[in-house]
Design a protein around this motif. Structure first.
Motif, PDB file in Angstrom:
ATOM      1  N   MET A 176       0.847  -1.181   0.000  1.00 47.83           N
ATOM      2  CA  MET A 176       0.000   0.000   0.000  1.00 47.83           C
ATOM      3  C   MET A 176       0.890   1.241   0.000  1.00 47.83           C
ATOM      4  N   GLU A 177       0.523   2.216  -0.771  1.00 45.60           N
ATOM      5  CA  GLU A 177       1.298   3.452  -0.835  1.00 45.60           C
ATOM      6  C   GLU A 177       0.622   4.542  -0.016  1.00 45.60           C
ATOM      7  N   TYR A 178       1.467   5.418   0.512  1.00 45.15           N
ATOM      8  CA  TYR A 178       0.997   6.495   1.384  1.00 45.15           C
ATOM      9  C   TYR A 178       1.579   7.820   0.924  1.00 45.15           C
ATOM     10  N   GLU A 179       0.881   8.884   1.279  1.00 46.60           N
ATOM     11  CA  GLU A 179       1.426  10.222   1.074  1.00 46.60           C
ATOM     12  C   GLU A 179       1.260  11.000   2.366  1.00 46.60           C
ATOM     13  N   LEU A 180       2.200  11.905   2.607  1.00 45.80           N
ATOM     14  CA  LEU A 180       2.142  12.758   3.779  1.00 45.80           C
ATOM     15  C   LEU A 180       1.959  14.191   3.333  1.00 45.80           C
ATOM     16  N   ASP A 181       1.275  14.954   4.164  1.00 49.80           N
ATOM     17  CA  ASP A 181       0.930  16.322   3.792  1.00 49.80           C
ATOM     18  C   ASP A 181       0.843  17.158   5.065  1.00 49.80           C
ATOM     19  N   ASP A 182       1.296  18.412   4.992  1.00 48.34           N
ATOM     20  CA  ASP A 182       1.186  19.309   6.139  1.00 48.34           C
ATOM     21  C   ASP A 182       0.117  20.379   5.926  1.00 48.34           C
ATOM     22  N   ALA A 183      -0.823  20.120   5.029  1.00 48.91           N
ATOM     23  CA  ALA A 183      -1.923  21.060   4.789  1.00 48.91           C
ATOM     24  C   ALA A 183      -2.968  20.919   5.899  1.00 48.91           C
ATOM     25  N   PRO A 184      -3.182  21.967   6.697  1.00 51.85           N
ATOM     26  CA  PRO A 184      -4.149  21.875   7.797  1.00 51.85           C
ATOM     27  C   PRO A 184      -5.559  21.523   7.334  1.00 51.85           C
ATOM     28  N   ASP A 185      -5.961  21.993   6.157  1.00 53.52           N
ATOM     29  CA  ASP A 185      -7.324  21.744   5.694  1.00 53.52           C
ATOM     30  C   ASP A 185      -7.546  20.302   5.232  1.00 53.52           C
ATOM     31  N   ARG A 186      -6.480  19.533   5.155  1.00 53.84           N
ATOM     32  CA  ARG A 186      -6.615  18.127   4.763  1.00 53.84           C
ATOM     33  C   ARG A 186      -6.800  17.200   5.969  1.00 53.84           C
ATOM     34  N   ILE A 187      -6.472  17.681   7.157  1.00 53.15           N
ATOM     35  CA  ILE A 187      -6.623  16.868   8.363  1.00 53.15           C
ATOM     36  C   ILE A 187      -8.100  16.516   8.549  1.00 53.15           C
ATOM     37  N   GLN A 188      -8.362  15.255   8.798  1.00 50.75           N
ATOM     38  CA  GLN A 188      -9.727  14.761   9.013  1.00 50.75           C
ATOM     39  C   GLN A 188      -9.984  14.767  10.519  1.00 50.75           C
ATOM     40  N   ASN A 189     -10.464  15.916  11.003  1.00 49.69           N
ATOM     41  CA  ASN A 189     -10.594  16.137  12.447  1.00 49.69           C
ATOM     42  C   ASN A 189     -11.399  15.054  13.148  1.00 49.69           C
ATOM     43  N   ASP A 190     -12.479  14.569  12.535  1.00 53.27           N
ATOM     44  CA  ASP A 190     -13.283  13.525  13.179  1.00 53.27           C
ATOM     45  C   ASP A 190     -12.467  12.253  13.375  1.00 53.27           C
ATOM     46  N   PHE A 191     -11.660  11.905  12.370  1.00 53.83           N
ATOM     47  CA  PHE A 191     -10.791  10.725  12.478  1.00 53.83           C
ATOM     48  C   PHE A 191      -9.779  10.904  13.613  1.00 53.83           C
ATOM     49  N   VAL A 192      -9.091  12.044  13.642  1.00 53.22           N
ATOM     50  CA  VAL A 192      -8.069  12.284  14.666  1.00 53.22           C
ATOM     51  C   VAL A 192      -8.706  12.288  16.050  1.00 53.22           C
ATOM     52  N   TRP A 193      -9.834  12.979  16.194  1.00 53.67           N
ATOM     53  CA  TRP A 193     -10.524  13.027  17.478  1.00 53.67           C
ATOM     54  C   TRP A 193     -10.923  11.625  17.936  1.00 53.67           C
ATOM     55  N   GLU A 194     -11.468  10.838  17.042  1.00 45.49           N
ATOM     56  CA  GLU A 194     -11.908   9.482  17.403  1.00 45.49           C
ATOM     57  C   GLU A 194     -10.744   8.669  17.961  1.00 45.49           C
ATOM     58  N   TRP A 195      -9.590   8.722  17.297  1.00 41.72           N
ATOM     59  CA  TRP A 195      -8.447   7.941  17.766  1.00 41.72           C
ATOM     60  C   TRP A 195      -7.930   8.477  19.098  1.00 41.72           C
ATOM     61  N   LEU A 196      -7.725   9.776  19.171  1.00 36.43           N
ATOM     62  CA  LEU A 196      -7.168  10.355  20.400  1.00 36.43           C
ATOM     63  C   LEU A 196      -8.086  10.155  21.599  1.00 36.43           C
ATOM     64  N   SER A 197      -9.391  10.223  21.391  1.00 34.74           N
ATOM     65  CA  SER A 197     -10.326  10.131  22.516  1.00 34.74           C
ATOM     66  C   SER A 197     -10.611   8.699  22.949  1.00 34.74           C
ATOM     67  N   THR A 198     -10.194   7.718  22.163  1.00 32.12           N
ATOM     68  CA  THR A 198     -10.468   6.325  22.522  1.00 32.12           C
ATOM     69  C   THR A 198      -9.211   5.459  22.643  1.00 32.12           C
ATOM     70  N   GLU A 199      -8.160   5.781  21.920  1.00 31.21           N
ATOM     71  CA  GLU A 199      -6.982   4.929  21.860  1.00 31.21           C
ATOM     72  C   GLU A 199      -5.749   5.496  22.562  1.00 31.21           C
ATOM     73  N   ALA A 200      -5.584   6.794  22.580  1.00 32.20           N
ATOM     74  CA  ALA A 200      -4.381   7.411  23.143  1.00 32.20           C
ATOM     75  C   ALA A 200      -4.371   7.269  24.660  1.00 32.20           C
ATOM     76  N   TYR A 201      -3.215   6.910  25.219  1.00 26.82           N
ATOM     77  CA  TYR A 201      -3.099   6.860  26.684  1.00 26.82           C
ATOM     78  C   TYR A 201      -2.919   8.268  27.252  1.00 26.82           C
ATOM     79  N   TRP A 202      -2.566   9.204  26.412  1.00 26.03           N
ATOM     80  CA  TRP A 202      -2.355  10.578  26.846  1.00 26.03           C
ATOM     81  C   TRP A 202      -3.553  11.425  26.412  1.00 26.03           C
ATOM     82  N   GLY A 203      -3.925  12.354  27.188  1.00 23.96           N
ATOM     83  CA  GLY A 203      -4.887  13.362  26.766  1.00 23.96           C
ATOM     84  C   GLY A 203      -6.321  12.936  26.584  1.00 23.96           C
TER      85      GLY A 203
END
Length: 135
Positions: A1-28
């Protein structure tokens, strides 16, 4: 599988990031969604990792900085199903060494992945560092 990385703020999928951080992260996990949204809005830089074929976000890193001399690295993760492809290293490379803060003094707090961060120059703090614990 190929991946690309990007530092464009408008590309961040906030719902995805929130879901992971609020359920999986041991921090925060104490953050509310409102807190998280404020952190994203106030971030100096964000970097996302995405599947090239679908555009689905699979990794994330965030930094806070004065934009001149120091930066704080936070919320670094790659979904477990996408680990083993060098994405964590690529996230850190783009965030730290290939970004505008490559000459900054970087900080982070982490309970794991020390070997990964050491590859980017992170070490235990020296005698000039002090930390005030959260209250």
């Amino acid at each position: 599988m190929e991946y690309e990385l990007d530092d464009a703020p408008d590309r961040i999928q906030n719902d995805f990031v929130w879901e992971w951080l609020s359920t999986e992260a041991y921090w925060g996990r104490q953050r509310s969604r409102t807190d998280f949204d404020a952190q994203i809005a106030g971030a100096w830089r964000v970097v996302g990792a995405y599947r090239r074929d679908t555009g689905e976000q699979v990794g994330f890193a965030r930094a806070v900085s004065d934009g001149v001399t120091f930066a704080y690295l936070a919320d670094v993760f790659v979904l477990e199903a996408h680990r083993g492809h060098g994405l964590s290293k690529r996230l850190l490379q783009l965030m730290i060494d290939d970004g505008p803060g490559r000459a900054f003094r970087w900080m982070l707090f982490t309970g794991d992945a020390h070997g990964l961060y050491e590859q980017f120059g992170f070490r235990a703090p020296d005698a000039t560092a002090m930390v005030r614990a959260a209250r």
